[in-house]
Enzyme design. Structure first.
Site, PDB file in Angstrom:
ATOM      1  N   GLY A  61      17.034  31.635  26.391  1.00 31.37           N
ATOM      2  CA  GLY A  61      18.105  32.113  25.517  1.00 31.37           C
ATOM      3  C   GLY A  61      19.202  31.072  25.375  1.00 31.37           C
ATOM      4  O   GLY A  61      19.681  30.813  24.276  1.00 31.37           O
TER       5      GLY A  61
ATOM      6  N   ASN B  23      25.788  32.354  21.376  1.00 32.59           N
ATOM      7  CA  ASN B  23      25.328  32.794  22.695  1.00 32.59           C
ATOM      8  C   ASN B  23      26.222  33.895  23.284  1.00 32.59           C
ATOM      9  O   ASN B  23      25.865  34.492  24.294  1.00 32.59           O
ATOM     10  CB  ASN B  23      25.230  31.619  23.663  1.00 32.59           C
ATOM     11  N   TYR B  24      27.391  34.122  22.661  1.00 27.45           N
ATOM     12  CA  TYR B  24      28.155  35.323  23.013  1.00 27.45           C
ATOM     13  C   TYR B  24      27.961  36.311  21.872  1.00 27.45           C
ATOM     14  O   TYR B  24      28.903  36.686  21.183  1.00 27.45           O
ATOM     15  CB  TYR B  24      29.640  34.999  23.217  1.00 27.45           C
TER      16      TYR B  24
ATOM     17  N   SER C  30      14.022  35.973  28.312  1.00 24.75           N
ATOM     18  CA  SER C  30      13.896  34.880  29.286  1.00 24.75           C
ATOM     19  C   SER C  30      14.716  35.222  30.518  1.00 24.75           C
ATOM     20  O   SER C  30      14.190  35.647  31.527  1.00 24.75           O
ATOM     21  CB  SER C  30      14.340  33.552  28.672  1.00 24.75           C
TER      22      SER C  30
ATOM     23  N   TYR D 138      30.685  31.985  18.847  1.00 20.37           N
ATOM     24  CA  TYR D 138      29.589  31.336  19.571  1.00 20.37           C
ATOM     25  C   TYR D 138      28.385  32.272  19.613  1.00 20.37           C
ATOM     26  O   TYR D 138      28.479  33.382  20.142  1.00 20.37           O
ATOM     27  CB  TYR D 138      30.072  30.998  20.983  1.00 20.37           C
TER      28      TYR D 138
ATOM     29  N   GLY E 193      19.065  32.453  31.590  1.00 21.60           N
ATOM     30  CA  GLY E 193      17.764  31.865  31.290  1.00 21.60           C
ATOM     31  C   GLY E 193      17.869  30.636  30.397  1.00 21.60           C
ATOM     32  O   GLY E 193      18.720  30.555  29.508  1.00 21.60           O
ATOM     33  N   VAL E 194      16.973  29.693  30.640  1.00 24.24           N
ATOM     34  CA  VAL E 194      16.874  28.508  29.805  1.00 24.24           C
ATOM     35  C   VAL E 194      16.493  28.910  28.373  1.00 24.24           C
ATOM     36  O   VAL E 194      17.016  28.377  27.399  1.00 24.24           O
ATOM     37  CB  VAL E 194      15.812  27.567  30.436  1.00 24.24           C
TER      38      VAL E 194
END
Ligand code: FDA
Length: 511
Positions: A156, A451-452, A84, A449, A153-154
């Protein structure tokens, strides 16, 4: 190899049967290389993306293109990487060591803001900045609680949670998703009702790339006052600043939810022969006016010494620009900037969550490491929890890190120097710091997290099937006890494990 080139030919033939107008880029197209190069967000992977190239890049402009791509890649044994905004911190949206294609959602980026119902349908290829910009076009008192960096990106970010300056008041981006539509491993399209409760739960925080391709999200907007206050106070690291950073741990998560104060600890420039002097920058967003904020600070955290001069009254949308580092009155259109070609900075990010204030001894270790001349750019970002995060149960979404935590730490190291030597030195620095932090942060599991993304904390089994136990090593860190339910959902919706990567949720397999 020849085998993969046959696979690719069959795959392309399959696609052409299903649909004639799919935008496809293969190595024979002149724009293939430049498209691929735009993926080089993190030069740390430069060797990999030079050798492990996708057989094709598909840029769907209609949901049916995604369906055909899934059907054909599944029937011809090709892996899919979903991209994304391309910010995956381990390159999982564009690198694979199996024959693969990239589905790049950049053409699916429509944003429909509905100010009657205060909702937005946003497609996955849009960025966070575009979303913010389109909301502000319609209203200055509506907002959305997503991340700080506008080019992310929205697709991910919502898949893994999404935190930012409104988190203490409104939770994560994923907490505010009310509908979505996705293409599953069979190429079927579902909205939230049709996909069922379990799958809709899983895609709101369970991490990207495991359950299907989310095409669009419906989110509910939140209210913000027309004037908000942003402040920044930089302090060089003397004895007093150290004391203030230490005290912050006791107050930041207890502040009223209209206020968020984070700290950025940076290592300073590595000039030869000069002692590095780290700085502590205190950033805050207050959903109200300056006078009131200063009053609050004078009673709750007087030692910080925040004054009106450190603060600026502005609109929420302007505050998103300031938070992203655009402080010179740049136009709002900066939020529409797409991720550009690599700026040649390699980086690695890791994360930790803190349950008990960490000791002064721990901070001394941090200061010592930030002063190190070994690395170019080093940074720790301390982000407070509390507020709304205390009121959302840890199983409401897959994102389990809620009331038990005081704050989150993200560690970043960045470097421009090329080559394996530089890579190793910087990676060693961040890994050693992470290891040093072990006794001071959460444990059993040590929360992280998603997203990391950090492949150091465990990966799926490269050859063969990954057992629940193997995957729990990293899975429990990201999702706590929710990991089990994620595996159950995966087993139900994608038992053949079509959507997979090094840290995708594995299905249970019969042994
Ligand atoms: P990308 O396209 O690389 O996707 C990330 C992962 O999700 C990949 O595994 C991909 O396959 C999968 N995926 C992508 N689109 C999908 C879709 N439509 N359906 C299913 N799976 C999909 N986070 C945060 O919460 N707050 C913040 O402020 C920031 N700030 C920030 C700054 C910078 C510079 C970086 C590099 C990262 C952040 N992040 C962050 C982390 C960020 O939220 C995380 O990297 C996201 O996964 C990136 O989403 P993209 O769509 O950009 O990445």
């Amino acid at each position: 190899s020849t085998a993969s080139s046959y696979k690719n030919k069959d795959f392309l033939r399959c696609l052409s049967i299903h649909s004639t107008d799919i935008p496809i880029y293969t190595p024979i197209n002149s724009s293939y290389t430049s498209t691929l190069r735009s993926y080089a967000q993190n030069p740390r992977f430069s060797t990999q993306y030079k050798t492990l190239k996708p057989l094709a890049i598909i840029k769907p402009s209609h949901v049916s293109h995604i369906q055909s791509t899934v059907i054909c890649s599944k029937s011809h044994g090709l892996q899919i990487r979903i991209r994304s905004g391309g910010h995956d911190t381990e390159g999982l949206s564009y690198i694979s060591d199996l024959p693969f294609i990239v589905v790049d959602l950049i053409n699916l980026k429509s944003i429909e803001v509905d100010t009657t119902n205060n909702t937005v349908w946003v497609q996955s290829g849009a960025t966070i900045g575009e979303l913010y910009y389109r909301i502000a076009e319609k209203s200055r008192t509506l907002a959305f609680p997503a991340g700080v960096c506008p080019t992310v990106g929205v697709g991910g970010q919502f898949s893994g949670g999404g935190y930012g300056w409104l988190m203490r008041k409104y939770g994560l981006a994923a907490d505010n998703v009310i509908d979505a539509y996705l293409v599953d491993a069979n190429g079927m399209v579902f909205d939230s009702e049709a996909m069922g409760e379990g799958l809709f739960w899983a895609i709101r925080g369970g991490g990207g790339g495991s359950f299907g391709i989310v095409v669009g999200w419906k989110v509910k907007l939140v209210r913000v006052p027309p004037i908000v206050t942003t402040c920044r106070l930089d302090k060089s690291l003397d004895k007093n600043t150290k004391k203030i950073v230490y005290q912050w741990q006791y107050v930041a998560n207890k502040m009223e939810e209209n206020l968020l104060i984070g700290i950025n600890l940076t290592g300073g420039n590595p000039t030869k022969g000069v002692k590095r002097n780290p700085t502590a920058s205190f950033f805050s967003l207050y959903l109200g006016k300056t006078d009131k904020l200063i009053k609050i600070m004078n009673t709750t955290f007087p030692n910080l010494g925040l004054t009106k001069a450190n603060c600026k009254e502005t609109s929420w949308i302007q505050s998103t620009l300031i938070a992203a580092g655009f402080t010179n009155g740049q136009p709002l259109e900066i939020l529409l900037t797409k991720p550009t070609l690599s700026n040649n900075i390699s980086y690695k990010i890791k994360s930790d969550y803190v349950k008990q204030p960490i000791s002064e001894h721990a901070f001394k270790g941090i200061w010592d490491r930030l002063q190190s001349h070994e690395v170019e750019t080093s940074q720790l970002f301390l982000f407070p929890y509390g507020g709304k995060m205390n009121n959302i149960s840890s199983s409401k979404t897959p994102f389990s890190h809620r009331a038990e935590f005081l704050y989150k730490i993200s560690y970043t190291v960045g470097w421009a120097e090329q080559g394996t030597g530089a890579n190793e030195r910087h990676l060693n620095w961040i890994r050693e710091l992470y290891s040093f932090m072990t006794p001071f942060v959460s444990n059993s599991p040590r929360a992280a997290y998603v997203n990391y993304r950090d492949l150091d904390i465990g990966t799926n089994n490269k050859c063969g099937k990954t057992s629940y136990e193997e995957a729990s090593i990293w899975g429990m860190k990201y999702f706590g006890n929710n990991f089990k339910r994620l595996v159950q959902v995966k087993t139900m919706v994608d038992p053949s494990n079509f959507f997979r990567h090094q840290q995708s949720i594995p299905p249970l397999t019969l042994s």
